[in-house]
Motif scaffolding. Sequence first.
Motif, PDB file in Angstrom:
ATOM      1  N   VAL A 105       0.869  -1.178   0.000  1.00 20.51           N
ATOM      2  CA  VAL A 105       0.000   0.000   0.000  1.00 20.51           C
ATOM      3  C   VAL A 105       0.902   1.223   0.000  1.00 20.51           C
ATOM      4  O   VAL A 105       2.007   1.159   0.498  1.00 20.51           O
ATOM      5  CB  VAL A 105      -0.905   0.026   1.252  1.00 20.51           C
ATOM      6  CG1 VAL A 105      -2.038  -0.952   1.113  1.00 20.51           C
ATOM      7  CG2 VAL A 105      -0.103  -0.262   2.515  1.00 20.51           C
ATOM      8  N   PRO A 106       0.418   2.334  -0.573  1.00 25.42           N
ATOM      9  CA  PRO A 106       1.261   3.533  -0.532  1.00 25.42           C
ATOM     10  C   PRO A 106       1.566   3.875   0.916  1.00 25.42           C
ATOM     11  O   PRO A 106       0.666   3.913   1.756  1.00 25.42           O
ATOM     12  CB  PRO A 106       0.410   4.617  -1.188  1.00 25.42           C
ATOM     13  CG  PRO A 106      -0.754   3.931  -1.794  1.00 25.42           C
ATOM     14  CD  PRO A 106      -0.881   2.572  -1.199  1.00 25.42           C
ATOM     15  N   PHE A 107       2.835   4.057   1.189  1.00 26.48           N
ATOM     16  CA  PHE A 107       3.263   4.321   2.556  1.00 26.48           C
ATOM     17  C   PHE A 107       3.192   5.811   2.815  1.00 26.48           C
ATOM     18  O   PHE A 107       3.608   6.600   1.984  1.00 26.48           O
ATOM     19  CB  PHE A 107       4.693   3.825   2.720  1.00 26.48           C
ATOM     20  CG  PHE A 107       5.224   4.001   4.095  1.00 26.48           C
ATOM     21  CD1 PHE A 107       5.010   3.025   5.059  1.00 26.48           C
ATOM     22  CD2 PHE A 107       5.937   5.129   4.450  1.00 26.48           C
ATOM     23  CE1 PHE A 107       5.497   3.180   6.336  1.00 26.48           C
ATOM     24  CE2 PHE A 107       6.421   5.292   5.739  1.00 26.48           C
ATOM     25  CZ  PHE A 107       6.200   4.306   6.681  1.00 26.48           C
ATOM     26  N   SER A 108       2.633   6.191   3.937  1.00 23.39           N
ATOM     27  CA  SER A 108       2.703   7.628   4.203  1.00 23.39           C
ATOM     28  C   SER A 108       3.049   7.936   5.640  1.00 23.39           C
ATOM     29  O   SER A 108       2.660   7.235   6.572  1.00 23.39           O
ATOM     30  CB  SER A 108       1.442   8.351   3.758  1.00 23.39           C
ATOM     31  OG  SER A 108       0.364   7.852   4.480  1.00 23.39           O
ATOM     32  N   PHE A 109       3.813   8.964   5.770  1.00 23.38           N
ATOM     33  CA  PHE A 109       4.298   9.450   7.049  1.00 23.38           C
ATOM     34  C   PHE A 109       3.131  10.131   7.756  1.00 23.38           C
ATOM     35  O   PHE A 109       2.218  10.628   7.099  1.00 23.38           O
ATOM     36  CB  PHE A 109       5.423  10.462   6.764  1.00 23.38           C
ATOM     37  CG  PHE A 109       6.307  10.716   7.945  1.00 23.38           C
ATOM     38  CD1 PHE A 109       7.275   9.787   8.292  1.00 23.38           C
ATOM     39  CD2 PHE A 109       6.175  11.864   8.707  1.00 23.38           C
ATOM     40  CE1 PHE A 109       8.099  10.013   9.393  1.00 23.38           C
ATOM     41  CE2 PHE A 109       6.999  12.096   9.804  1.00 23.38           C
ATOM     42  CZ  PHE A 109       7.963  11.160  10.147  1.00 23.38           C
ATOM     43  N   PRO A 110       3.117  10.177   9.100  1.00 28.31           N
ATOM     44  CA  PRO A 110       2.020  10.878   9.790  1.00 28.31           C
ATOM     45  C   PRO A 110       1.851  12.303   9.243  1.00 28.31           C
ATOM     46  O   PRO A 110       2.842  12.979   8.973  1.00 28.31           O
ATOM     47  CB  PRO A 110       2.489  10.901  11.242  1.00 28.31           C
ATOM     48  CG  PRO A 110       3.416   9.749  11.370  1.00 28.31           C
ATOM     49  CD  PRO A 110       4.063   9.575  10.040  1.00 28.31           C
ATOM     50  N   LEU A 111       0.607  12.707   9.087  1.00 20.43           N
ATOM     51  CA  LEU A 111       0.342  14.036   8.528  1.00 20.43           C
ATOM     52  C   LEU A 111       0.891  15.131   9.424  1.00 20.43           C
ATOM     53  O   LEU A 111       1.519  16.074   8.972  1.00 20.43           O
ATOM     54  CB  LEU A 111      -1.166  14.236   8.334  1.00 20.43           C
ATOM     55  CG  LEU A 111      -1.757  13.525   7.115  1.00 20.43           C
ATOM     56  CD1 LEU A 111      -3.262  13.726   7.066  1.00 20.43           C
ATOM     57  CD2 LEU A 111      -1.088  14.012   5.832  1.00 20.43           C
ATOM     58  N   THR A 132       0.112   5.323  11.550  1.00 20.04           N
ATOM     59  CA  THR A 132      -0.322   4.941  12.896  1.00 20.04           C
ATOM     60  C   THR A 132       0.808   5.165  13.915  1.00 20.04           C
ATOM     61  O   THR A 132       0.730   4.705  15.046  1.00 20.04           O
ATOM     62  CB  THR A 132      -0.761   3.460  12.925  1.00 20.04           C
ATOM     63  OG1 THR A 132       0.399   2.661  12.637  1.00 20.04           O
ATOM     64  CG2 THR A 132      -1.840   3.161  11.922  1.00 20.04           C
ATOM     65  N   ARG A 133       1.859   5.817  13.483  1.00 22.63           N
ATOM     66  CA  ARG A 133       3.018   6.130  14.339  1.00 22.63           C
ATOM     67  C   ARG A 133       3.745   4.886  14.824  1.00 22.63           C
ATOM     68  O   ARG A 133       4.235   4.835  15.945  1.00 22.63           O
ATOM     69  CB  ARG A 133       2.611   7.018  15.517  1.00 22.63           C
ATOM     70  CG  ARG A 133       2.020   8.282  14.991  1.00 22.63           C
ATOM     71  CD  ARG A 133       1.932   9.366  15.979  1.00 22.63           C
ATOM     72  NE  ARG A 133       1.406  10.515  15.243  1.00 22.63           N
ATOM     73  CZ  ARG A 133       1.217  11.695  15.727  1.00 22.63           C
ATOM     74  NH1 ARG A 133       1.509  11.927  16.967  1.00 22.63           N
ATOM     75  NH2 ARG A 133       0.745  12.660  14.987  1.00 22.63           N
TER      76      ARG A 133
END
Length: 391
Positions: A11-17, A231-232
């Motif tokens: 899944v596209p990985f994303s850093f906490p907003l 989700t940190r």
Amino acid sequence: ENTCFVLTLMVPFSFPLSKCALWDPVPMGDVIGAHITYYRNPKLSLVEKTLRLAYRHAKQNEKKSFSCFLLGTLAVNEDGEGITLTIDRFDPGRDVAGGSGKIPTASLPGDFLIPCTVNAWGPCSDNILVHSAEDISLAFKGLHQSLCSKEALDLSKLLTVRAHIFFTENLDNLHFSFRWASLTVANILEYTPVKSVPIIPTALARNLSSPMNIAQVQGTYKCGYLTMDQTRKLLLLLESDPKAYSLPLVGIWLSGVTHICSPQVWACCLRYLFSSSIQERVFSESGSFLIVLYSLTHKEPEFYECVPCSGQTELGFQILTCQETVHLFKNVEPSDKSPIQFELSSENQNAETEFFSRICKKIPIKRCVCEAVGRESLYLLARSSICIFIV
Ligand SMILES: *[C@@H]1O[C@H](CO)[C@@H](O)[C@H](O)[C@H]1NC(C)=O
């Protein structure tokens, strides 16, 4: 090597907003200081046979001063708190075309190279210098490059050593005067234990938690970088994983070291701070980054926050010296059992340290990398005033 641990993200990985309060910064113990000389001064251990060989070569040479190399190996002491450079080989070196000095005839990868000058028949004067201004400038460049580059970082690349040896003979006696000088990175770091942060159980994370982890299997220490998902939870990346150079990072992980005090942890932290390949470092509100330590002594990983001591965000350099005299008998079989010991210290004041301070003021310290770190810290300061702390 280790390609199985390079993640393919489904899944596209994303850093906490929000980049605020990514982990709980409440200290769980005392602050621990770190530097290559913090707990113990670096030791030099010179095998007598090597010294006798250098002496014999210098004596045969017509010139008064003879340049050569001493070769050795740098290792972290068993207790993990200091380092020892064992010097056990002599290399007369050979002249390079064009008359620009000598290079070693037979050095292997991993050898610690010590350019050395041996002076025959000359008494040693107090104001003799081991380094030239050019040596110092080149050493700074080398140390800086070791931290900037993507190459695996070996502790021995964060220290240079040079020597000047004088000898006099008197009947059966040999007197050696040693001048050792070493350049290293000056930055001191501070570690504070913090609560554990959840880790995504990837193949790499599982491997590092097991007794037969990569560091153990390969008989070395390993380090890499940390990023975070929405989700940190921490995602561990290998140093060689291209994603380490595109995703925002929050710190480093290490495996195979004895203790957080190990100079290897210090080296990896400096690499993290000064590497020019890292795209984005996300620091905590207090300017810290995370260390996840899979040590040889604990079953569970340990968590620390790391911050440069008293806001030293620029790369700094330091000189360590040692001046000693050694007495040997001429026609005695050298003993291999008890090498000659020296200790490098930053506390000495001599012609070498004075010269170093004078040269430091003249050499423009490379700003590129240091500035990058400085800007991030400023950004942090600006941001911290609007952060909401959720503890
Ligand atoms: C960890 O990785 C190393 C290197 O790939 C491998 O040799 C070792 O068996 C792995 N250990 C476990 C428990 O999977």
